[in-house]
Design an enzyme around this catalytic site. Structure first.
Site, short mmCIF file in Angstrom:
data_model
loop_
_atom_site.label_atom_id
_atom_site.label_comp_id
_atom_site.label_asym_id
_atom_site.label_seq_id
_atom_site.Cartn_x
_atom_site.Cartn_y
_atom_site.Cartn_z
N ASN A 16 43.38 -17.47 -91.51
CA ASN A 16 43.71 -16.35 -90.62
C ASN A 16 44.49 -16.83 -89.40
OD1 ASN A 16 42.67 -13.60 -91.43
ND2 ASN A 16 40.88 -14.88 -91.89
N MET A 92 32.41 -19.66 -86.50
CA MET A 92 31.08 -19.38 -87.03
C MET A 92 29.98 -19.75 -86.04
SD MET A 92 32.21 -17.98 -89.66
CE MET A 92 31.04 -17.69 -90.97
N LEU A 95 28.62 -16.37 -79.68
CA LEU A 95 29.00 -16.61 -78.28
C LEU A 95 27.92 -16.04 -77.37
CD1 LEU A 95 32.74 -15.68 -78.71
CD2 LEU A 95 31.87 -17.95 -78.06
N HIS A 111 36.13 -9.91 -89.76
CA HIS A 111 34.95 -10.10 -90.62
C HIS A 111 35.27 -9.56 -92.00
CE1 HIS A 111 30.73 -10.73 -91.49
NE2 HIS A 111 30.71 -9.54 -92.08
N GLU A 145 26.04 -8.42 -79.91
CA GLU A 145 25.33 -8.43 -81.20
C GLU A 145 26.28 -8.90 -82.30
OE1 GLU A 145 23.45 -5.24 -84.22
OE2 GLU A 145 23.52 -4.61 -82.12
N ASP A 147 28.71 -9.57 -85.24
CA ASP A 147 29.60 -8.75 -86.06
C ASP A 147 29.54 -7.26 -85.68
OD1 ASP A 147 30.54 -10.98 -87.47
OD2 ASP A 147 28.88 -10.88 -88.88
N GLU A 176 42.91 -9.59 -95.11
CA GLU A 176 42.70 -10.10 -93.74
C GLU A 176 44.00 -10.60 -93.13
OE1 GLU A 176 39.30 -12.72 -92.97
OE2 GLU A 176 38.52 -12.22 -94.94
C1 GAR Z 1 37.40 -15.31 -93.08
O1 GAR Z 1 37.11 -14.64 -94.28
C2 GAR Z 1 36.79 -14.56 -91.91
O2 GAR Z 1 36.85 -13.17 -92.06
C3 GAR Z 1 35.35 -15.05 -91.95
O3 GAR Z 1 35.47 -16.43 -92.22
C4 GAR Z 1 36.64 -16.65 -93.01
C5 GAR Z 1 37.47 -17.71 -92.32
O4 GAR Z 1 38.55 -18.09 -93.12
N1 GAR Z 1 34.67 -14.78 -90.73
C6 GAR Z 1 33.38 -14.41 -90.65
O5 GAR Z 1 32.66 -14.32 -91.63
C7 GAR Z 1 32.88 -14.12 -89.25
N2 GAR Z 1 31.64 -13.43 -89.29
P1 GAR Z 1 39.80 -18.83 -92.49
O6 GAR Z 1 39.26 -20.04 -91.74
O7 GAR Z 1 40.62 -19.25 -93.69
O8 GAR Z 1 40.52 -17.87 -91.59
#
Ligand code: GAR
Length: 217
Positions: A16, A92, A95, A111, A145, A147, A176
């Site tokens: 992303n 991950m 905060l 997300h 809270e 997500d 995404e």
């Molecule tokens: C993505 O799918 C993002 O939406 C998710 O982690 C992945 C990161 O991928 N985020 C969460 O689950 C946050 N709660 P990336 O490092 O290739 O962007």
């Protein structure tokens, strides 16, 4: 209008982040990525930032005695680089309320589910277990809270009968990579207005099409 200066927080591969870097490299894009911070030193995304010429920093959370002292180090790094707005991209770590308060309504997250469904870890597996026919992704303003927070952009994708968490993850990830640059552009163009628990987006064309899955034949 000057480009919005954005800091991106990551923990992993950074696909992303790459989508945001690519979008920001296009002429006329209203935001610029000025710093990337990872809480993990081996995050692949740090290399992506360096390749794009963006300052990239590892701030391992393990080096700090508690959540807030880690958050203070991240905050200082972002401010030092003139960051005005924060994108969480596969970051991950929760905060602290302190950090979210410092950056109130200036942090967004992506997300891989249609929030408020399937918060937390393994949302793709959660979607399969629930038997939903559509899942997707959400870009939202960050509230304390997990997500949670006002929704800016969502995209829906079908859940296929033979999906595994991995195949569904890949389909959602493609969405995404379109959603996050779109959301950042709307934010940087000052078209995103937080009104309590919801967001109003100025001048965006709403799509009135319903996505039926499966389709009757
Ligand atoms: C993505 O799918 C993002 O939406 C998710 O982690 C992945 C990161 O991928 N985020 C969460 O689950 C946050 N709660 P990336 O490092 O290739 O962007």
């Amino acid at each position: 209008m000057a480009a919005l200066k954005v800091g991106v927080l990551i923990s992993g591969r950074g696909s992303n982040l790459q989508a945001l870097l690519d979008a920001a490299a296009a002429p006329g894009f209203p935001a610029k990525i000025v710093a990337v911070v990872s809480n993990k030193a081996d995050a692949g995304g740090l290399e992506r930032a360096k390749r794009a010429g963006v300052p990239a920093f590892a701030i391992p959370h393990k080096d700090y005695k508690d959540r807030e002292s880690f958050d203070r180090a991240v905050d200082a790094c972002l401010r030092e680089h003139g960051v005005e707005f924060i994108c969480l991209a596969g970051f991950m770590r929760l905060l602290s309320d302190w950090f979210i308060g410092q950056w109130a309504d200036r942090i967004v997250n992506i997300h891989p589910s249609l929030l408020p469904s399937f918060k937390g870890l393994h949302p793709q597996a959660q979607a399969l277990a629930a038997g939903v026919r559509l899942s997707g992704c959400t870009v939202h303003i960050v509230r304390p809270e997990l997500d949670s927070g006002p929704i800016i952009v969502q995209a829906a994708v079908p859940v296929m009968p033979d999906d595994t968490p991995e195949t569904l993850e890949a389909r959602i990830l493609t969405a995404e990579h379109r959603c996050y640059p779109l959301a950042l552009r709307l934010i940087a163009e000052k078209r995103v207005h937080v009104e309590g628990d919801v967001v109003r987006v100025d001048g965006a064309a709403p799509s009135a099409d319903a996505l039926f899955h499966p389709k009757a034949v």
